[in-house]
Design an enzyme around this catalytic site. Structure first.
Site, PDB file in Angstrom:
ATOM      1  N   ASN A   1      51.295  32.569  24.540  1.00 15.72           N
ATOM      2  CA  ASN A   1      50.776  32.886  23.215  1.00 15.72           C
ATOM      3  C   ASN A   1      51.483  31.988  22.186  1.00 15.72           C
ATOM      4  O   ASN A   1      52.707  32.033  22.056  1.00 15.72           O
ATOM      5  CB  ASN A   1      51.035  34.375  22.920  1.00 15.72           C
ATOM      6  CG  ASN A   1      50.510  34.794  21.572  1.00 15.72           C
ATOM      7  OD1 ASN A   1      50.676  34.079  20.590  1.00 15.72           O
ATOM      8  ND2 ASN A   1      49.888  35.953  21.503  1.00 15.72           N
TER       9      ASN A   1
ATOM     10  N   HIS B   1      53.021  31.998  17.066  1.00 18.41           N
ATOM     11  CA  HIS B   1      54.159  31.782  16.164  1.00 18.41           C
ATOM     12  C   HIS B   1      54.386  30.316  15.809  1.00 18.41           C
ATOM     13  O   HIS B   1      55.135  30.020  14.883  1.00 18.41           O
ATOM     14  CB  HIS B   1      55.415  32.445  16.719  1.00 18.41           C
ATOM     15  CG  HIS B   1      55.278  33.944  16.676  1.00 18.41           C
ATOM     16  ND1 HIS B   1      54.761  34.601  15.584  1.00 18.41           N
ATOM     17  CD2 HIS B   1      55.528  34.900  17.599  1.00 18.41           C
ATOM     18  CE1 HIS B   1      54.710  35.894  15.831  1.00 18.41           C
ATOM     19  NE2 HIS B   1      55.162  36.105  17.049  1.00 18.41           N
TER      20      HIS B   1
ATOM     21  N   HIS C   1      45.824  34.846  18.774  1.00 19.78           N
ATOM     22  CA  HIS C   1      45.335  36.102  18.190  1.00 19.78           C
ATOM     23  C   HIS C   1      44.842  35.799  16.787  1.00 19.78           C
ATOM     24  O   HIS C   1      45.633  35.478  15.904  1.00 19.78           O
ATOM     25  CB  HIS C   1      46.498  37.117  18.168  1.00 19.78           C
ATOM     26  CG  HIS C   1      46.112  38.473  17.659  1.00 19.78           C
ATOM     27  ND1 HIS C   1      46.978  39.538  17.710  1.00 19.78           N
ATOM     28  CD2 HIS C   1      44.975  38.956  17.093  1.00 19.78           C
ATOM     29  CE1 HIS C   1      46.384  40.620  17.200  1.00 19.78           C
ATOM     30  NE2 HIS C   1      45.176  40.283  16.816  1.00 19.78           N
TER      31      HIS C   1
ATOM     32  N   ARG D   1      43.965  37.242  13.706  1.00 21.73           N
ATOM     33  CA  ARG D   1      44.085  38.548  13.039  1.00 21.73           C
ATOM     34  C   ARG D   1      43.179  38.595  11.820  1.00 21.73           C
ATOM     35  O   ARG D   1      42.896  37.546  11.216  1.00 21.73           O
ATOM     36  CB  ARG D   1      45.542  38.794  12.610  1.00 21.73           C
ATOM     37  CG  ARG D   1      46.506  38.902  13.763  1.00 21.73           C
ATOM     38  CD  ARG D   1      47.887  39.316  13.275  1.00 21.73           C
ATOM     39  NE  ARG D   1      47.933  40.718  12.982  1.00 21.73           N
ATOM     40  CZ  ARG D   1      48.474  41.649  13.774  1.00 21.73           C
ATOM     41  NH1 ARG D   1      49.052  41.302  14.905  1.00 21.73           N
ATOM     42  NH2 ARG D   1      48.455  42.913  13.438  1.00 21.73           N
TER      43      ARG D   1
ATOM     44  N   ARG E   1      47.147  35.829   9.254  1.00 20.89           N
ATOM     45  CA  ARG E   1      48.544  35.539   8.897  1.00 20.89           C
ATOM     46  C   ARG E   1      49.101  34.349   9.674  1.00 20.89           C
ATOM     47  O   ARG E   1      50.038  33.717   9.238  1.00 20.89           O
ATOM     48  CB  ARG E   1      49.434  36.761   9.111  1.00 20.89           C
ATOM     49  CG  ARG E   1      49.624  37.148  10.557  1.00 20.89           C
ATOM     50  CD  ARG E   1      50.610  38.267  10.717  1.00 20.89           C
ATOM     51  NE  ARG E   1      50.069  39.533  10.261  1.00 20.89           N
ATOM     52  CZ  ARG E   1      50.554  40.721  10.660  1.00 20.89           C
ATOM     53  NH1 ARG E   1      51.593  40.767  11.474  1.00 20.89           N
ATOM     54  NH2 ARG E   1      50.018  41.831  10.254  1.00 20.89           N
TER      55      ARG E   1
ATOM     56  N   GLU F   1      42.750  36.840  21.533  1.00 24.71           N
ATOM     57  CA  GLU F   1      43.045  38.243  21.200  1.00 24.71           C
ATOM     58  C   GLU F   1      42.413  38.555  19.861  1.00 24.71           C
ATOM     59  O   GLU F   1      42.509  37.752  18.925  1.00 24.71           O
ATOM     60  CB  GLU F   1      44.560  38.440  21.044  1.00 24.71           C
ATOM     61  CG  GLU F   1      45.288  38.658  22.320  1.00 24.71           C
ATOM     62  CD  GLU F   1      46.786  38.782  22.064  1.00 24.71           C
ATOM     63  OE1 GLU F   1      47.202  39.126  20.944  1.00 24.71           O
ATOM     64  OE2 GLU F   1      47.538  38.485  22.994  1.00 24.71           O
TER      65      GLU F   1
ATOM     66  N   THR G   1      51.405  43.706  17.623  1.00 26.06           N
ATOM     67  CA  THR G   1      50.517  44.744  18.147  1.00 26.06           C
ATOM     68  C   THR G   1      51.371  45.878  18.711  1.00 26.06           C
ATOM     69  O   THR G   1      52.015  45.729  19.736  1.00 26.06           O
ATOM     70  CB  THR G   1      49.613  44.152  19.254  1.00 26.06           C
ATOM     71  OG1 THR G   1      49.147  42.881  18.829  1.00 26.06           O
ATOM     72  CG2 THR G   1      48.446  45.068  19.539  1.00 26.06           C
TER      73      THR G   1
ATOM     74  N   GLU H   1      44.901  44.613  30.103  1.00 30.20           N
ATOM     75  CA  GLU H   1      46.254  44.080  29.932  1.00 30.20           C
ATOM     76  C   GLU H   1      47.151  45.274  29.611  1.00 30.20           C
ATOM     77  O   GLU H   1      46.920  45.988  28.621  1.00 30.20           O
ATOM     78  CB  GLU H   1      46.314  43.048  28.801  1.00 30.20           C
ATOM     79  CG  GLU H   1      47.731  42.501  28.620  1.00 30.20           C
ATOM     80  CD  GLU H   1      47.819  41.316  27.678  1.00 30.20           C
ATOM     81  OE1 GLU H   1      46.842  40.546  27.560  1.00 30.20           O
ATOM     82  OE2 GLU H   1      48.887  41.165  27.060  1.00 30.20           O
TER      83      GLU H   1
ATOM     84  N   HIS I   1      53.826  41.761  26.416  1.00 33.74           N
ATOM     85  CA  HIS I   1      54.424  42.192  25.154  1.00 33.74           C
ATOM     86  C   HIS I   1      55.917  42.441  25.352  1.00 33.74           C
ATOM     87  O   HIS I   1      56.310  43.263  26.164  1.00 33.74           O
ATOM     88  CB  HIS I   1      53.781  43.454  24.556  1.00 33.74           C
ATOM     89  CG  HIS I   1      53.901  43.466  23.057  1.00 33.74           C
ATOM     90  ND1 HIS I   1      55.062  43.807  22.419  1.00 33.74           N
ATOM     91  CD2 HIS I   1      53.023  43.121  22.095  1.00 33.74           C
ATOM     92  CE1 HIS I   1      54.886  43.682  21.119  1.00 33.74           C
ATOM     93  NE2 HIS I   1      53.655  43.259  20.892  1.00 33.74           N
TER      94      HIS I   1
HETATM   95  N1  PXP Z   1      49.664  40.618  24.749  1.00 32.07           N
HETATM   96  C1  PXP Z   1      49.112  41.078  23.599  1.00 32.07           C
HETATM   97  C2  PXP Z   1      47.804  41.794  23.684  1.00 32.07           C
HETATM   98  C3  PXP Z   1      49.726  40.857  22.344  1.00 32.07           C
HETATM   99  O1  PXP Z   1      49.155  41.330  21.218  1.00 32.07           O
HETATM  100  C4  PXP Z   1      50.921  40.114  22.312  1.00 32.07           C
HETATM  101  C5  PXP Z   1      51.569  39.836  20.985  1.00 32.07           C
HETATM  102  O2  PXP Z   1      50.783  38.978  20.244  1.00 32.07           O
HETATM  103  C6  PXP Z   1      51.449  39.656  23.532  1.00 32.07           C
HETATM  104  C7  PXP Z   1      50.821  39.932  24.725  1.00 32.07           C
HETATM  105  C8  PXP Z   1      52.695  38.833  23.578  1.00 32.07           C
HETATM  106  O3  PXP Z   1      53.772  39.570  23.121  1.00 32.07           O
HETATM  107  P1  PXP Z   1      55.141  38.829  22.801  1.00 32.07           P
HETATM  108  O4  PXP Z   1      54.876  37.900  21.660  1.00 32.07           O
HETATM  109  O5  PXP Z   1      56.076  39.940  22.487  1.00 32.07           O
HETATM  110  O6  PXP Z   1      55.522  38.072  24.056  1.00 32.07           O
END
Ligand code: PXP
Length: 234
Positions: free
Chosen positions: A6, A9, A42, A44, A48, A68, A99, A149, A186
């Site tokens: 992901n 960031h 993602h 949003r 953001r 996402e 999330t 997931e 997550h």
């Molecule tokens: N899976 C989902 C559905 C999420 O919303 C996120 C956070 O954006 C992640 C995985 C990844 O989480 P993390 O950034 O804590 O690794």
């Protein structure tokens, strides 16, 4: 086991100045070079980090995109236009930092089923981000979604994570038995990843924050490689 990276960031940092740096496409390519099997972004509602144009750019660049998003009409229209490989439906609250919980599929089954149907009938596989609870897995299965997931957030913040790990294992095993493809993610980090990576019913882990954090010190390609090394070879 597959690794989805992901890169939200990277866009969070870019949006601090609303200019071009760091370049999101280059980050996606670096992550793939480090061994990522897919890229997750993602979009949003409050935009953001990821912007609409990013979805189109990244779609062109990467062979496997997981988008996402909330199950809103606006997001579904965007997904139908951009055609990611799959969509992960997540709950979204504007004020949250990330999330915070899984979708309550049980209470929102009709609405979620309609979204799943709309996306999957247009060739986009759907994953539902749910807490690792058997009743949520059952509801997810009833919607017709191909994937779930499992939210590993509670596991990742627990000081005694044995119980949370057992819940993830049980939910993964049940979901697989029902014929669902099982992903998880997550809050996973180098230090807590191994027990989740050892669950053979899980096909893919989605990791963002800790990989991007690690990349500040070692670069994104190496950070991804360090995480990928901890997953069972596919
Ligand atoms: N899976 C989902 C559905 C999420 O919303 C996120 C956070 O954006 C992640 C995985 C990844 O989480 P993390 O950034 O804590 O690794």
């Amino acid at each position: 086991m597959l690794l989805g990276v992901n890169i939200d960031h990277v866009a969070t940092l870019r949006q601090q100045r609303r200019e071009d740096d760091p370049d999101l496409g280059s980050a996606a390519i670096e992550a793939l070079s480090g061994g990522a099997d897919g890229i997750t972004i993602h979009l949003r509602e409050d935009r953001r980090h990821i912007q609409d144009i990013d979805v189109e750019t990244i779609r062109e660049l990467v062979p496997r995109l997981n988008l996402e998003m909330a199950a809103s009409d606006e997001m579904i229209e965007i997904a139908l236009r951009c055609k990611p490989n799959y969509v992960c439906l997540v709950p979204e609250r504007r004020e949250e930092l990330t999330t915070e919980g899984g979708l309550d599929v049980i209470r929102n089954e009709a609405r979620i089923s309609a979204s799943v149907d709309r996306l999957q009938s247009n060739g986009i596989d759907v994953s539902l981000f749910i807490d690792p609870q058997i009743a949520q897995v059952q509801a997810a299965h009833r919607t017709g979604a191909i994937l779930v997931e499992l939210h590993t957030g509670a596991y990742s913040v627990s000081s005694t994570p044995r119980l949370e790990l057992a819940e993830i294992k049980a939910a993964a095993s049940y979901a697989k038995m029902m014929g669902l493809i099982v992903n998880a993610g997550h809050g996973l980090k180098l230090g807590n990843l191994a027990p989740v990576a050892a669950i053979s019913d899980i096909s893919e882990l989605n990791i963002g924050h800790s990989i991007i954090s690690r990349s500040i010190f070692v670069g994104l390609r190496q950070a991804v490689a360090e995480f990928k090394r901890l997953l069972p070879a596919t």
